[in-house]
Design an enzyme around this catalytic site. Structure first.
Site, short mmCIF file in Angstrom:
data_model
loop_
_atom_site.label_atom_id
_atom_site.label_comp_id
_atom_site.label_asym_id
_atom_site.label_seq_id
_atom_site.Cartn_x
_atom_site.Cartn_y
_atom_site.Cartn_z
N SER A 142 1.07 -1.03 -0.06
CA SER A 142 0.10 0.01 -0.03
C SER A 142 0.71 1.12 0.09
O SER A 142 1.82 1.15 0.42
CB SER A 142 -0.85 0.11 1.10
OG SER A 142 -1.54 1.29 1.35
N TYR A 155 -1.73 -1.14 10.11
CA TYR A 155 -1.77 -1.34 8.56
C TYR A 155 -0.43 -0.85 7.97
O TYR A 155 0.10 -1.52 7.39
CB TYR A 155 -2.94 -0.61 7.92
CG TYR A 155 -3.39 -0.87 6.58
CD1 TYR A 155 -4.06 -2.07 6.28
CD2 TYR A 155 -3.05 -0.01 5.58
CE1 TYR A 155 -4.14 -2.39 5.11
CE2 TYR A 155 -3.33 -0.22 4.35
CZ TYR A 155 -4.06 -1.29 3.86
OH TYR A 155 -4.28 -1.54 2.60
N1 LIG Z 1 -8.65 -0.57 -1.53
C1 LIG Z 1 -7.82 0.01 -1.17
O1 LIG Z 1 -7.80 1.12 -0.98
C2 LIG Z 1 -6.46 -0.51 -0.93
C3 LIG Z 1 -5.17 0.42 -0.90
C4 LIG Z 1 -3.83 -0.09 -0.77
C5 LIG Z 1 -3.93 -1.45 -0.69
N2 LIG Z 1 -4.92 -2.38 -0.57
C6 LIG Z 1 -4.64 -3.87 -0.41
O2 LIG Z 1 -5.05 -4.64 -1.48
C7 LIG Z 1 -5.37 -5.82 -0.96
C8 LIG Z 1 -7.02 -6.26 -1.39
O3 LIG Z 1 -7.79 -5.52 -0.80
P1 LIG Z 1 -9.06 -4.93 -1.39
O4 LIG Z 1 -9.19 -3.46 -1.58
O5 LIG Z 1 -9.46 -5.63 -2.71
O6 LIG Z 1 -10.21 -5.27 -0.27
P2 LIG Z 1 -11.19 -6.68 -0.10
O7 LIG Z 1 -11.84 -6.44 1.29
O8 LIG Z 1 -12.27 -6.23 -1.24
O9 LIG Z 1 -10.78 -7.83 -0.41
C9 LIG Z 1 -9.69 -8.36 0.52
C10 LIG Z 1 -9.94 -10.09 0.53
O10 LIG Z 1 -9.08 -10.45 1.46
C11 LIG Z 1 -9.80 -11.59 2.11
N3 LIG Z 1 -9.16 -11.88 3.44
C12 LIG Z 1 -9.32 -11.25 4.55
N4 LIG Z 1 -8.79 -11.89 5.48
C13 LIG Z 1 -8.31 -13.10 4.98
C14 LIG Z 1 -7.51 -14.21 5.28
N5 LIG Z 1 -7.31 -14.39 6.71
N6 LIG Z 1 -7.21 -15.15 4.51
C15 LIG Z 1 -7.75 -14.91 3.23
N7 LIG Z 1 -8.30 -14.06 2.92
C16 LIG Z 1 -8.57 -12.93 3.46
C17 LIG Z 1 -11.16 -11.07 2.32
O11 LIG Z 1 -12.01 -12.13 2.50
C18 LIG Z 1 -11.54 -10.43 1.01
O12 LIG Z 1 -11.84 -11.30 -0.07
C19 LIG Z 1 -5.32 -5.80 0.60
O13 LIG Z 1 -3.95 -6.35 0.86
C20 LIG Z 1 -5.49 -4.26 0.85
O14 LIG Z 1 -4.55 -4.05 2.06
C21 LIG Z 1 -6.04 -2.06 -0.88
#
Ligand SMILES: NC(=O)c1ccc[n+]([C@@H]2O[C@H](COP(=O)([O-])OP(=O)(O)OC[C@H]3O[C@@H](n4cnc5c(N)ncnc54)[C@H](O)[C@@H]3O)[C@@H](O)[C@H]2O)c1
Length: 248
Positions: A142, A155
């Site tokens: 991130s 985080y």
């Molecule tokens: N959306 C944002 O703004 C953003 C920004 C920077 C980084 N990210 C990163 O992107 C990645 C994906 O996030 P997203 O935005 O698609 O969110 P999201 O909530 O749509 O998806 C996250 C997924 O991770 C799964 N998950 C949670 N805990 C888990 C576990 N213990 N084992 C396996 N799966 C698990 C959830 O079930 C979900 O399907 C994450 O690592 C997040 O930190 C997101």
């Protein structure tokens, strides 16, 4: 097609957290460019795999569970003959993650999924990648791992740790032809944003040089490139993909 066009034909790629958001987009884009995709999550994995069709198989995988990692990787090696790629995408965030309010329980949960889960994933695929003589790992970090961002204490610690592990493992296994890179999204429209108000999201768009939030496909495009042999000489990098937010 040139060798520099992202192509994953016949290559097996495991994606964690692929039931939703960025992971789902990553799984779909990888399949579009030819990958056999192993769609894993604690929920929603069957739906994503069904959307992709025959190129996908679904497994329940909690990334904090070392035993589950072993079982899934063994099953994939048995069914697909090996593992070429891994996208450590699963992650959680919290609305109560500042120094003033984060709890020990909340800290442990976040570090467990967002940091330890990435280590367990890289560890689980190491043997098949060494056996194959190649591999590509993409860790989803991130911008909060690169710059200071409000209200994301544990985080940021986890994501900064992911970037540090990415660099370390990339050096350790460069001569094994295992590449390791990190993508660092800015705020991207997925369910992880939870209850963040439309007003706050609009404010974030306004201070983003490109004037919008990220979309899952933005992140998936970079991830496909990093996974594929089109990025053969690229390793150990943490690439911000945030519409210019992190360079202000
Ligand atoms: N959306 C944002 O703004 C953003 C920004 C920077 C980084 N990210 C990163 O992107 C990645 C994906 O996030 P997203 O935005 O698609 O969110 P999201 O909530 O749509 O998806 C996250 C997924 O991770 C799964 N998950 C949670 N805990 C888990 C576990 N213990 N084992 C396996 N799966 C698990 C959830 O079930 C979900 O399907 C994450 O690592 C997040 O930190 C997101």
């Amino acid at each position: 097609m040139s060798a520099m066009t992202p192509d994953l034909t016949g290559r097996t790629v495991i994606v964690t957290g692929a039931g939703s958001g960025i992971g789902k987009a990553v799984a779909i884009q990888a399949a579009v460019i030819g990958a056999n995709v192993v769609v894993t999550d604690i929920k929603g994995q069957d739906e994503t795999a069904a959307e992709i069709g025959a190129a996908a198989e679904a497994h329940e995988l909690d990334v904090t569970d070392a035993g589950a990692w072993s079982r899934v990787v063994e099953a994939v090696v048995a069914s697909r003959g090996g593992v070429y790629g891994l996208v450590n995408n699963a992650g959680i965030a919290s609305a109560t993650d500042s120094l003033a309010v984060q709890t020990e329980e909340g800290w442990d949960a976040m570090i467990g999924v967002d940091l330890k889960g990435v280590w367990l994933g890289m560890r689980a695929v190491l043997a098949p990648m060494l056996a194959a003589g190649e591999g590509s790992i993409v860790n989803v970090a991130s911008v909060a791992g690169l710059i200071g961002v409000s209200d994301v204490l544990a985080y940021s610690a986890a994501k900064g740790g992911v970037i540090a592990m990415t660099r370390q493992v990339s050096i350790q296994h460069a001569k094994d032809q295992i590449r390791v890179n990190a993508v660092c999204p800015g705020v991207t429209q997925t369910p992880i944003l939870g209850d963040i108000s439309d007003e706050l999201l609009a404010a974030i768009s306004n201070i983003t040089p490109m004037g919008r939030l990220g979309q899952p496909d933005d992140i998936a495009g970079l991830t496909s490139y990093l996974l594929s042999p089109a990025s053969a000489f690229l390793t150990g990098q943490a690439i911000a993909i945030c519409g210019g937010f992190s360079v202000q």
